[in-house]
Design an enzyme around this catalytic site. Sequence first.
Site, PDB file in Angstrom:
ATOM      1  N   ASP A 228      29.072  41.713  33.116  1.00 50.20           N
ATOM      2  CA  ASP A 228      30.165  41.948  32.169  1.00 50.20           C
ATOM      3  C   ASP A 228      30.131  43.398  31.687  1.00 50.20           C
ATOM      4  OD1 ASP A 228      32.351  41.352  30.645  1.00 50.20           O
ATOM      5  OD2 ASP A 228      31.263  40.229  29.110  1.00 50.20           O
TER       6      ASP A 228
ATOM      7  N   HIS B   3      35.368  48.469  37.706  1.00 53.17           N
ATOM      8  CA  HIS B   3      35.033  47.464  38.729  1.00 53.17           C
ATOM      9  C   HIS B   3      34.473  48.151  39.968  1.00 53.17           C
ATOM     10  CE1 HIS B   3      36.710  44.437  36.234  1.00 53.17           C
ATOM     11  NE2 HIS B   3      37.972  44.792  36.378  1.00 53.17           N
TER      12      HIS B   3
ATOM     13  N   LEU C  18      16.380  37.482  51.141  1.00 56.33           N
ATOM     14  CA  LEU C  18      16.990  37.061  49.873  1.00 56.33           C
ATOM     15  C   LEU C  18      18.313  36.387  50.210  1.00 56.33           C
ATOM     16  CD1 LEU C  18      17.290  37.590  46.596  1.00 56.33           C
ATOM     17  CD2 LEU C  18      18.851  39.395  47.314  1.00 56.33           C
TER      18      LEU C  18
HETATM   19  C1  FPP Z   1      33.482  41.853  33.984  1.00 53.04           C
HETATM   20  O1  FPP Z   1      33.935  43.070  33.511  1.00 53.04           O
HETATM   21  C2  FPP Z   1      33.448  41.752  35.403  1.00 53.04           C
HETATM   22  C3  FPP Z   1      34.285  41.015  36.215  1.00 53.04           C
HETATM   23  C4  FPP Z   1      35.588  40.454  35.845  1.00 53.04           C
HETATM   24  C5  FPP Z   1      33.926  40.692  37.547  1.00 53.04           C
HETATM   25  C6  FPP Z   1      32.760  41.427  38.112  1.00 53.04           C
HETATM   26  C7  FPP Z   1      33.230  42.273  39.196  1.00 53.04           C
HETATM   27  C8  FPP Z   1      32.542  43.282  39.720  1.00 53.04           C
HETATM   28  C9  FPP Z   1      31.174  43.665  39.336  1.00 53.04           C
HETATM   29  C10 FPP Z   1      33.177  44.082  40.775  1.00 53.04           C
HETATM   30  C11 FPP Z   1      33.504  43.268  41.952  1.00 53.04           C
HETATM   31  C12 FPP Z   1      32.315  42.660  42.559  1.00 53.04           C
HETATM   32  C13 FPP Z   1      32.279  42.269  43.839  1.00 53.04           C
HETATM   33  C14 FPP Z   1      31.034  41.707  44.389  1.00 53.04           C
HETATM   34  C15 FPP Z   1      33.440  42.432  44.722  1.00 53.04           C
HETATM   35  P1  FPP Z   1      35.132  43.009  32.484  1.00 53.04           P
HETATM   36  O2  FPP Z   1      36.358  43.465  33.199  1.00 53.04           O
HETATM   37  O3  FPP Z   1      35.219  41.657  31.862  1.00 53.04           O
HETATM   38  O4  FPP Z   1      34.651  44.055  31.437  1.00 53.04           O
HETATM   39  P2  FPP Z   1      35.027  44.098  29.880  1.00 53.04           P
HETATM   40  O5  FPP Z   1      34.446  42.864  29.247  1.00 53.04           O
HETATM   41  O6  FPP Z   1      34.355  45.345  29.421  1.00 53.04           O
HETATM   42  O7  FPP Z   1      36.517  44.165  29.800  1.00 53.04           O
END
Ligand code: FPP
Length: 229
Positions: A12, A29, A123
């Site tokens: 997150d 992202h 892994l």
């Molecule tokens: C949370 O950040 C993250 C996500 C919604 C998804 C996680 C995605 C990635 C790490 C990138 C894609 C990964 C792969 C493996 C393709 P948020 O957008 O909720 O952040 P915020 O809480 O600060 O708004």
Amino acid sequence: MNTLNHLAIIMDGNGRWAKQKGKMRTQGHRQGIHTVREITKWCAKNNLSHLTLYAFSTENWNRPKAEVDFLMKLLEKYLLQEKKTYQENNIQFRAIGNIEAFNSPLKNLIQNLQEDTQHNNALTQILALNYGSRDEIKRAFEKIIQTNTYQTNTNLSQLIEDNLDTKGIPDVDLLIRTGGEMRLSNFLLWQASYAELFFTPTLWPDFTPEELQKIIHDFKSRTRRFGSL
Ligand code: FPP
């Protein structure tokens, strides 16, 4: 000292990381992918057996269409480009979640990477994609009802586990959430029943193997009782 086999992470904070730097959320992202690669490689080199990453939840469809579209494209690109990381580091790829909802090209990429890496054994990296615990448990019950297996089965707990997406994967030992929120957000609720929990304010793009090592050090010294004394 506790053994760490299965680590699960709620990644997150990508959006906030981008905002802090005056960039678009999508840049967060993109940077998150870099952290995914570094943490996965570190886990493979340090003898963990399973790493599960929450990449897209059943609730993430509610984000603005542009962000959802971007995340789908990013996932597509990731699955194509990272194949060499899996092969070079002997990492097996597996997906959990309701993959059926994705478009055919994405479904094929997921299927292909699972097949191409199925014999790797350093892994197993599991990406939770269109994943939600309640949805997973609901789909498990649908399978059990459809196949009528509950009538002859005396070990109901095992029957449920065998119909979850995580069939054959050991329970989660340690669950980390980055980004400062202290909740589980519908992630591995069955599998993390006895997991040690760790919450860090570090935003996912800033999370490093060094911080992970510190958390694992703390995990190893905790007393795990699994409900007994
Ligand atoms: C949370 O950040 C993250 C996500 C919604 C998804 C996680 C995605 C990635 C790490 C990138 C894609 C990964 C792969 C493996 C393709 P948020 O957008 O909720 O952040 P915020 O809480 O600060 O708004």
